[in-house]
Design a protein around this motif. Structure first.
Motif, PDB file in Angstrom:
ATOM      1  N   ILE A 225      40.455  44.712  40.581  1.00  0.00           N
ATOM      2  CA  ILE A 225      41.826  45.158  40.332  1.00  0.00           C
ATOM      3  C   ILE A 225      42.236  44.917  38.878  1.00  0.00           C
ATOM      4  O   ILE A 225      42.853  45.789  38.232  1.00  0.00           O
ATOM      5  CB  ILE A 225      42.811  44.458  41.289  1.00  0.00           C
ATOM      6  CG1 ILE A 225      42.583  44.957  42.724  1.00  0.00           C
ATOM      7  CG2 ILE A 225      44.253  44.706  40.863  1.00  0.00           C
ATOM      8  CD1 ILE A 225      42.867  46.424  42.934  1.00  0.00           C
ATOM      9  N   GLU A 226      41.926  43.766  38.328  1.00  0.00           N
ATOM     10  CA  GLU A 226      42.315  43.496  36.944  1.00  0.00           C
ATOM     11  C   GLU A 226      41.657  44.487  35.989  1.00  0.00           C
ATOM     12  O   GLU A 226      42.302  45.003  35.065  1.00  0.00           O
ATOM     13  CB  GLU A 226      41.962  42.059  36.560  1.00  0.00           C
ATOM     14  CG  GLU A 226      42.462  41.688  35.167  1.00  0.00           C
ATOM     15  CD  GLU A 226      42.291  40.212  34.857  1.00  0.00           C
ATOM     16  OE1 GLU A 226      42.618  39.814  33.713  1.00  0.00           O
ATOM     17  OE2 GLU A 226      41.850  39.455  35.741  1.00  0.00           O
ATOM     18  N   LEU A 246      43.797  41.772  48.480  1.00  0.00           N
ATOM     19  CA  LEU A 246      43.902  42.128  47.073  1.00  0.00           C
ATOM     20  C   LEU A 246      45.199  41.618  46.456  1.00  0.00           C
ATOM     21  O   LEU A 246      46.266  41.681  47.072  1.00  0.00           O
ATOM     22  CB  LEU A 246      43.856  43.654  46.914  1.00  0.00           C
ATOM     23  CG  LEU A 246      42.663  44.372  47.539  1.00  0.00           C
ATOM     24  CD1 LEU A 246      42.839  45.874  47.406  1.00  0.00           C
ATOM     25  CD2 LEU A 246      41.357  43.930  46.882  1.00  0.00           C
ATOM     26  N   ASP A 247      45.101  41.160  45.212  1.00  0.00           N
ATOM     27  CA  ASP A 247      46.271  40.840  44.402  1.00  0.00           C
ATOM     28  C   ASP A 247      46.505  42.031  43.482  1.00  0.00           C
ATOM     29  O   ASP A 247      45.746  42.269  42.537  1.00  0.00           O
ATOM     30  CB  ASP A 247      46.012  39.572  43.590  1.00  0.00           C
ATOM     31  CG  ASP A 247      47.166  39.244  42.646  1.00  0.00           C
ATOM     32  OD1 ASP A 247      48.215  39.923  42.722  1.00  0.00           O
ATOM     33  OD2 ASP A 247      46.999  38.325  41.815  1.00  0.00           O
ATOM     34  N   PRO A 250      48.270  42.792  38.753  1.00  0.00           N
ATOM     35  CA  PRO A 250      47.857  43.340  37.457  1.00  0.00           C
ATOM     36  C   PRO A 250      48.202  44.813  37.259  1.00  0.00           C
ATOM     37  O   PRO A 250      48.170  45.300  36.126  1.00  0.00           O
ATOM     38  CB  PRO A 250      46.335  43.117  37.457  1.00  0.00           C
ATOM     39  CG  PRO A 250      46.126  41.949  38.352  1.00  0.00           C
ATOM     40  CD  PRO A 250      47.142  42.111  39.447  1.00  0.00           C
ATOM     41  N   LEU A 251      48.550  45.533  38.332  1.00  0.00           N
ATOM     42  CA  LEU A 251      48.885  46.950  38.214  1.00  0.00           C
ATOM     43  C   LEU A 251      50.354  47.162  37.862  1.00  0.00           C
ATOM     44  O   LEU A 251      50.749  48.260  37.458  1.00  0.00           O
ATOM     45  CB  LEU A 251      48.570  47.673  39.527  1.00  0.00           C
ATOM     46  CG  LEU A 251      47.170  47.460  40.111  1.00  0.00           C
ATOM     47  CD1 LEU A 251      47.027  48.251  41.406  1.00  0.00           C
ATOM     48  CD2 LEU A 251      46.089  47.850  39.104  1.00  0.00           C
ATOM     49  N   PHE A 252      51.165  46.124  38.032  1.00  0.00           N
ATOM     50  CA  PHE A 252      52.616  46.264  37.900  1.00  0.00           C
ATOM     51  C   PHE A 252      53.073  46.686  36.502  1.00  0.00           C
ATOM     52  O   PHE A 252      53.905  47.593  36.365  1.00  0.00           O
ATOM     53  CB  PHE A 252      53.296  44.959  38.319  1.00  0.00           C
ATOM     54  CG  PHE A 252      54.778  44.966  38.165  1.00  0.00           C
ATOM     55  CD1 PHE A 252      55.588  45.633  39.085  1.00  0.00           C
ATOM     56  CD2 PHE A 252      55.374  44.324  37.090  1.00  0.00           C
ATOM     57  CE1 PHE A 252      56.959  45.641  38.931  1.00  0.00           C
ATOM     58  CE2 PHE A 252      56.747  44.327  36.945  1.00  0.00           C
ATOM     59  CZ  PHE A 252      57.549  44.991  37.861  1.00  0.00           C
ATOM     60  N   GLY A 257      49.937  53.326  40.586  1.00  0.00           N
ATOM     61  CA  GLY A 257      50.021  53.537  42.023  1.00  0.00           C
ATOM     62  C   GLY A 257      48.735  53.135  42.722  1.00  0.00           C
ATOM     63  O   GLY A 257      47.638  53.391  42.218  1.00  0.00           O
ATOM     64  N   PHE A 258      48.865  52.507  43.881  1.00  0.00           N
ATOM     65  CA  PHE A 258      47.700  52.084  44.667  1.00  0.00           C
ATOM     66  C   PHE A 258      47.814  52.681  46.066  1.00  0.00           C
ATOM     67  O   PHE A 258      48.866  52.584  46.707  1.00  0.00           O
ATOM     68  CB  PHE A 258      47.627  50.555  44.758  1.00  0.00           C
ATOM     69  CG  PHE A 258      46.395  50.057  45.451  1.00  0.00           C
ATOM     70  CD1 PHE A 258      45.253  49.763  44.734  1.00  0.00           C
ATOM     71  CD2 PHE A 258      46.363  49.903  46.831  1.00  0.00           C
ATOM     72  CE1 PHE A 258      44.097  49.317  45.367  1.00  0.00           C
ATOM     73  CE2 PHE A 258      45.226  49.459  47.473  1.00  0.00           C
ATOM     74  CZ  PHE A 258      44.089  49.170  46.743  1.00  0.00           C
TER      75      PHE A 258
END
Length: 329
Positions: A225-226, A246-247, A250-252, A257-258
């Motif tokens: 994800i990172e 999942l964390d 890091p997408l914020f 979009g996920f």
């Protein structure tokens, strides 16, 4: 009828991990086709579900990709006739295709490509629907969209068809990930514009797309994800097909979009638009028959028995297979 079933969770090397059994013929619903199964493929979901079978429960008949011939029609079926040669990816809540006969809702079935064998046809339905839904429904990619999509796991079953669909149906640049010479060559042969090494994902992709990505289609999401957050441009989109804890923080900062893609959602919940999967398969069949898309089967096992299906499971579990493993009569 003859079927191949898991009776409890056993290692794949155990001869009893999958067994030949006799069960009653399926009793179909009004919306079902009864199909004589000629070929199946084995997907990671088959392996995962086999590992969760509980001893003492009903036999678990797996198999979620199939190609065969229609031998029966429910009273509410439209658009099919006895003798039609079809392909499908079934309903995860019902008995699967590892059997002589399978009952499948006609809305998630289409006629198979006429230009290829039953065995090659069985390599495509689940992965084609997964790729199609992920690109065009989850990420809402338009066929005129440009930009770059990263396919993480390019030589796997989903990657092998997504590369082809993206190149045939969109204007996207496709970067696939691979780690071996043979898997990289496979991705390029299917149309990938570039291949990155997923062992050094961020650095390898950054070198190929220094201005960033618009889309990521992920078969290996935990731990990445990172890297995805760093590689994607603001407002980029990710589709994941493998789940995990999942964390997503890091997408914020980039408002990325996920999305989850689970192609069995339509059949599991009998959504109003179930027929979209049949339509997708019909369009993919046309692409195959025109030569725009090629089958992704690389291993053919001519043994429709517990031994043959068990060998297919062993190969999929090994994690070294390029494309798909099919088992046929």
């Amino acid at each position: 009828m003859h079927a191949i079933a898991a009776l409890d969770a056993r290692p794949v090397d155990d001869p009893l991990a999958l067994q030949d059994i006799e069960v009653p013929d399926p009793s179909g619903r009004d919306t079902d086709l009864l199909i004589r199964v000629e070929a199946v493929s084995v997907n990671p979901t088959d392996v995962q579900r086999r590992s969760r079978v509980k001893a003492g429960g009903p036999p678990k008949i797996l198999g979620f990709d199939g190609a065969g011939t229609v031998v029966g029609l429910g009273s509410a079926v439209e658009g099919f006739s006895i003798g039609d040669e079809v392909w499908w990816s079934g309903d995860a809540s019902r008995a699967g295709a590892n059997a002589d006969l399978q009952a499948v809702d006609h809305r998630i079935v289409s006629r198979r490509p006429a230009s290829i064998t039953f065995a090659d046809a069985a390599s495509l339905p689940l992965t084609a629907i997964t790729a199609w839904e992920g690109m065009f429904e989850r990420m809402r990619i338009n066929r005129e969209d440009s930009g770059t999509i990263l396919m993480v796991g390019g030589a796997g079953g989903v990657g092998s068809i997504l590369i082809q669909l993206a190149k045939q149906l969109t204007a996207l640049r496709v970067i696939a990930t691979a780690s071996r010479d043979e898997t990289a060559a496979w991705c390029r042969r299917l149309g990938a514009d570039a291949v990155a090494d997923h062992r050094d994902l961020e650095a390898s992709v950054s070198a190929l797309a220094p201005d960033g990505l618009e889309y990521v289609f992920s078969s290996y999401t935990p731990g990445n994800i990172e890297a995805y957050g760093n590689l994607l441009r603001p407002f980029g989109q990710i589709v994941s097909i493998d789940g995990g804890d999942l964390d997503l923080l890091p997408l914020f900062p980039k408002s990325i979009g996920f999305h989850w893609e689970y192609m069995f959602a339509r059949s599991r919940y009998e959504t109003w638009d179930m027929g979209e999967q049949g339509r997708m398969l019909a369009e993919v069949a046309d692409l195959v028959d025109t030569g725009a898309v090629v089958p992704t089967a690389t291993v053919h096992i001519d043994d429709f028995s517990a031994a043959g299906i068990r060998e297919a499971h062993r190969l999929v579990e090994s994690g070294t297979v390029i494309g798909k493993v099919v088992v046929h009569r």
